[in-house]
Design an enzyme around this catalytic site. Structure first.
Site, PDB file in Angstrom:
ATOM      1  N   ARG A  44       0.730  -1.257  -0.329  1.00 15.59           N
ATOM      2  CA  ARG A  44       0.158  -0.507   0.122  1.00 15.59           C
ATOM      3  C   ARG A  44       1.123   1.660   0.045  1.00 15.59           C
ATOM      4  O   ARG A  44       0.644   2.042  -0.246  1.00 15.59           O
ATOM      5  CB  ARG A  44      -1.243  -0.110   1.251  1.00 15.59           C
ATOM      6  CG  ARG A  44      -2.575  -0.632   1.047  1.00 15.59           C
ATOM      7  CD  ARG A  44      -3.364  -0.748   2.078  1.00 15.59           C
ATOM      8  NE  ARG A  44      -2.605  -1.697   3.131  1.00 15.59           N
ATOM      9  CZ  ARG A  44      -2.748  -2.712   3.912  1.00 15.59           C
ATOM     10  NH1 ARG A  44      -3.237  -3.276   3.447  1.00 15.59           N
ATOM     11  NH2 ARG A  44      -2.158  -2.395   5.644  1.00 15.59           N
ATOM     12  N   LYS A 134     -10.449  15.439   6.176  1.00 10.00           N
ATOM     13  CA  LYS A 134     -11.412  15.222   4.783  1.00 10.00           C
ATOM     14  C   LYS A 134     -12.783  14.545   6.019  1.00 10.00           C
ATOM     15  O   LYS A 134     -12.161  13.992   6.753  1.00 10.00           O
ATOM     16  CB  LYS A 134     -11.132  14.685   3.928  1.00 10.00           C
ATOM     17  CG  LYS A 134     -12.365  13.794   3.139  1.00 10.00           C
ATOM     18  CD  LYS A 134     -12.389  13.000   1.832  1.00 10.00           C
ATOM     19  CE  LYS A 134     -13.073  12.043   2.636  1.00 10.00           C
ATOM     20  NZ  LYS A 134     -12.547  11.039   1.272  1.00 10.00           N
ATOM     21  N   LYS A 217     -16.451  19.641  -1.371  1.00  7.49           N
ATOM     22  CA  LYS A 217     -16.189  17.843  -1.678  1.00  7.49           C
ATOM     23  C   LYS A 217     -17.698  17.867  -2.142  1.00  7.49           C
ATOM     24  O   LYS A 217     -17.811  16.669  -1.336  1.00  7.49           O
ATOM     25  CB  LYS A 217     -15.016  17.492  -0.983  1.00  7.49           C
ATOM     26  CG  LYS A 217     -14.279  15.861  -2.102  1.00  7.49           C
ATOM     27  CD  LYS A 217     -13.635  15.638  -1.191  1.00  7.49           C
ATOM     28  CE  LYS A 217     -13.599  13.976  -2.337  1.00  7.49           C
ATOM     29  NZ  LYS A 217     -12.280  13.607  -2.489  1.00  7.49           N
TER      30      LYS A 217
HETATM   31  P1  13P Z   1     -13.102   8.649  -5.652  1.00  7.05           P
HETATM   32  O1  13P Z   1     -13.071  10.340  -6.378  1.00  7.05           O
HETATM   33  O2  13P Z   1     -13.161   7.983  -5.733  1.00  7.05           O
HETATM   34  O3  13P Z   1     -15.468   8.864  -5.716  1.00  7.05           O
HETATM   35  O4  13P Z   1     -12.650   9.430  -3.766  1.00  7.05           O
HETATM   36  C1  13P Z   1     -13.178  11.144  -3.554  1.00  7.05           C
HETATM   37  C2  13P Z   1     -13.202  11.002  -2.333  1.00  7.05           C
HETATM   38  O5  13P Z   1     -12.408  10.999  -1.986  1.00  7.05           O
HETATM   39  C3  13P Z   1     -14.076  10.299  -2.085  1.00  7.05           C
HETATM   40  O6  13P Z   1     -14.183   9.656  -0.576  1.00  7.05           O
END
Ligand code: 13P
Length: 336
Positions: A44, A134, A217
């Site tokens: 990973r 996030k 986001k």
């Molecule tokens: P994706 O762009 O694969 O949807 O992932 C973004 C993400 O951080 C989802 O929480």
């Protein structure tokens, strides 16, 4: 300009965007096993380290979101992951929610958890070099859903999280993801996403969150994956812009979309048109996981020691995303 506003702008300005490399070990294991690579902590790290030390990273990535395991790992050259990210000019971010669990009294829906002990975990992540975070709320669309209960409780959690993150001098990414799954129309996605985002801002304001120091986001406005409607990229861009213009307060400095299961090409086409047609004052960029990493992961899986081939693919993908963030992407550049 506040410090938080400066950090947010540094992450999303000049055609840069975010690499969402914060897959949990469970999700990363699925992604690796799908391409026949064993999911060990070492593998990973290896894949992520290859991306973080690429040229594409220096040129097109303003921030990287990490998972807890990765931010605590040491690179194969002996330094911290956060130093590796800073050395390319990007800012380190960290996923701090602990996942979406069944919502009591509406168990077909989800509530994101992770508020208990968050203040202490934030201090630890700050000391490890994180300057943004996030938290993802997740909502599904069907006739009954998302319910008011899911809309309200996830917005409340996102606001409490954001207030704590700013208290600890980091920029919160506020991610309310209305999922693509289902056969709903694009208009239903527009309506439900607007409700979800508006509620998030009601709660952020109630909790006195500094809106100049966050990044939103969201999902793009799309028809459900199982719907037969043929929607043009132009319509996606127009509806996405209209939704955000009506639901997001103008102080917010940046909007970084998730890819949410769109293909790499769809995700750049839509972002490109959003920027070409952008009639708002928001910076619109990417915070992609799958749409930045999928092809690179596939190439890497064929020979995990071939660093250059993997980086070449990532360099191209990140360049296409960056062009789209400036409204300058084209099919010709894609296939060059
Ligand atoms: P994706 O762009 O694969 O949807 O992932 C973004 C993400 O951080 C989802 O929480």
């Amino acid at each position: 300009m506040s410090e938080l506003n400066k950090i947010a702008l540094k992450i999303v300005s000049n055609g840069k965007g975010i690499l969402a490399a914060d897959e949990s070990n469970g999700t990363m294991t699925k992604r690796l096993e799908a391409v026949n690579v064993t999911s060990t902590a070492e593998n990973r790290l290896l894949f992520r380290e290859i991306l973080f030390s690429s040229d594409g990273m220096k040129e097109h990535i303003g921030g990287v979101i990490l998972y807890d395991e990765t931010i605590n790992q040491t690179t194969s050259f002996g330094g911290s992951i956060s130093d590796l990210i800073s050395s390319s000019g990007a800012i380190t971010g960290i996923k701090v929610d602990t996942g979406a669990k069944d919502l009591a009294n509406s168990p077909e829906e989800k509530i994101t958890e992770g508020l208990d002990g968050l203040r202490e975990r934030l201090k630890k992540y700050y000391n490890l070099g994180a300057r943004f975070t996030k938290w993802r709320g997740v909502y599904k669309i069907s006739e009954k859903y998302p319910s008011n209960l899911a809309i309200h409780s996830n917005a409340h959690a996102l606001a409490r999280y954001s207030a704590l993150v700013q208290e600890n001098l980091m920029v919160p990414i506020v991610e309310p993801e209305v999922l693509m799954d289902g056969n709903h129309s694009i208009d239903t996605c527009f309506k439900k996403t607007s409700e979800v985002i508006k509620k998030c801002f009601d709660e952020l304001i109630l909790h006195k969150v500094d809106l100049t120091g966050i990044i939103l986001k969201p999902n793009m406005i799309l028809a459900g994956k199982q719907s037969n409607d043929k929607i043009s990229n132009e319509e996606v861009s127009q509806k996405t812009l209209e939704c955000l213009k009506n639901s997001v307060p103008s102080e917010v400095p940046g909007i970084a979309f998730l890819s949410g299961g769109q293909s790499e090409i769809e995700a750049v086409k839509n972002l490109n048109l959003i920027n070409k047609n952008n009639n708002t004052k928001f910076i619109m960029t990417y915070s992609y996981g799958r749409a930045l990493q999928q092809s690179a992961l596939k190439t890497w899986s064929k020979n995990i020691t071939d660093i250059k081939a993997t980086q070449n693919i990532f360099d191209h993908r990140s360049k296409m995303c960056s062009l789209a963030a400036k409204g300058k992407w084209s099919n010709e550049l894609e296939n060059k």
